[in-house]
Write a protein that holds these residues in place. Sequence first.
Motif, mmCIF file in Angstrom:
data_model
loop_
_atom_site.group_PDB
_atom_site.id
_atom_site.type_symbol
_atom_site.label_atom_id
_atom_site.label_comp_id
_atom_site.label_asym_id
_atom_site.label_seq_id
_atom_site.Cartn_x
_atom_site.Cartn_y
_atom_site.Cartn_z
ATOM 1 N N HIS A 20 22.534 7.063 80.938
ATOM 2 C CA HIS A 20 23.706 7.020 80.068
ATOM 3 C C HIS A 20 23.683 8.128 79.020
ATOM 4 O O HIS A 20 24.731 8.502 78.482
ATOM 5 C CB HIS A 20 23.839 5.646 79.396
ATOM 6 N N LEU A 21 22.513 8.720 78.732
ATOM 7 C CA LEU A 21 22.471 9.866 77.834
ATOM 8 C C LEU A 21 23.200 11.063 78.440
ATOM 9 O O LEU A 21 23.870 11.818 77.738
ATOM 10 C CB LEU A 21 21.026 10.246 77.504
ATOM 11 N N ASP A 22 23.086 11.230 79.759
ATOM 12 C CA ASP A 22 23.824 12.297 80.434
ATOM 13 C C ASP A 22 25.326 12.056 80.327
ATOM 14 O O ASP A 22 26.107 12.992 80.133
ATOM 15 C CB ASP A 22 23.418 12.383 81.906
ATOM 16 N N ASP A 203 20.651 5.746 70.808
ATOM 17 C CA ASP A 203 21.039 6.850 71.696
ATOM 18 C C ASP A 203 20.760 8.195 71.038
ATOM 19 O O ASP A 203 20.235 9.120 71.676
ATOM 20 C CB ASP A 203 22.534 6.782 72.025
ATOM 21 N N VAL A 204 21.137 8.310 69.766
ATOM 22 C CA VAL A 204 20.950 9.563 69.033
ATOM 23 C C VAL A 204 19.481 9.965 69.023
ATOM 24 O O VAL A 204 19.123 11.107 69.340
ATOM 25 C CB VAL A 204 21.485 9.430 67.594
ATOM 26 N N TRP A 205 18.604 9.018 68.708
ATOM 27 C CA TRP A 205 17.181 9.334 68.621
ATOM 28 C C TRP A 205 16.584 9.616 69.998
ATOM 29 O O TRP A 205 15.731 10.506 70.149
ATOM 30 C CB TRP A 205 16.429 8.205 67.925
ATOM 31 N N GLN A 206 17.006 8.871 71.019
ATOM 32 C CA GLN A 206 16.493 9.142 72.367
ATOM 33 C C GLN A 206 16.915 10.530 72.847
ATOM 34 O O GLN A 206 16.136 11.241 73.484
ATOM 35 C CB GLN A 206 16.988 8.067 73.335
ATOM 36 N N TYR A 207 18.139 10.913 72.511
ATOM 37 C CA TYR A 207 18.621 12.239 72.919
ATOM 38 C C TYR A 207 17.902 13.339 72.142
ATOM 39 O O TYR A 207 17.536 14.377 72.705
ATOM 40 C CB TYR A 207 20.129 12.327 72.692
#
Length: 312
Positions: A20-22, A203-207
Amino acid sequence: MTVAAQPLITVAEDTAAVPHLDALESEAVHIFREVAGEFERPVILFSGGKDSILMLHLALKAFAPAAVPFSLLHVDTGHNFPEVLDYRDRTVERHGLRLHVASVQDYIDRGVLRERPDGTRNPLQTLPLTEKIQAEKFDAVFGGGRRDEEKARAKERVFSLRDEFSQWDPRRQRPELWNLYNGRHAPGEHVRVFPLSNWTELDVWQYIAREGIELPQIYYAHEREVFARSGMWLTAGEWGGPKDGETVEKRRVRYRTVGDMSCTGAVDSDADDIEKVIAEIAVTRLTERGATRADDKMSEAAMEDRKREGYF
């Protein structure tokens, strides 16, 4: 039967496998390119906080190998964290970007704005922001707001119309079916654009971990002199803290969000690298604004009232 030990999975490997990051990246890149095609004078709000840093990273990706076709705009309260201002200036120089600065201090010096009794200048940003937008004739303004942050921000569309006075009317929100964005606006109006709308803090931190994006060090645990006020750890400074009876002490803290020093609280933390930050965020039940932003606690509708007046 002996079970073989499983290899450890690092954050970089783990986030690389998050599909889902993509999808979120692809959506944001599409939004940046859509704005470039629809508008004449877009600008990116850039504070040096993690969300604006992520926005700029996505904009660089969207137009590589060409330069980003937008300038940056920072509303400087005069009470910013020095580490963040240093990061802002280094980033502008590194990428050869143009930076516009709207200064709250200038408005105070001219008598247009008055200092608040509580010392915070975050609510004073609205007039410098809206007048800068009008003076530079920006017709699209990118903001890093996310829907998971706060109730008023959850109401925003990706393209959010502002009238000729830069005011927001939630009842004038436009449908955005099938990722079709309506950028039409009358002369004097402009559109606020939120490419991170569907991202969460995690999401922000994982990206950021996946992309290896540099952040100001205040986002990671460090020793800092702070004092307690209204259930938050605030940094002492010329803005008016601490008051009598408020004791300064050194604690190991980090910041989840960055704004005016007078209203942005730190949290106790030992998360001194990105893996620990992600583990910490994964189990929290409070958004970063709900936990550490005093300006959002002034009333139940504090953010929405400011957004109606022209705030981010």
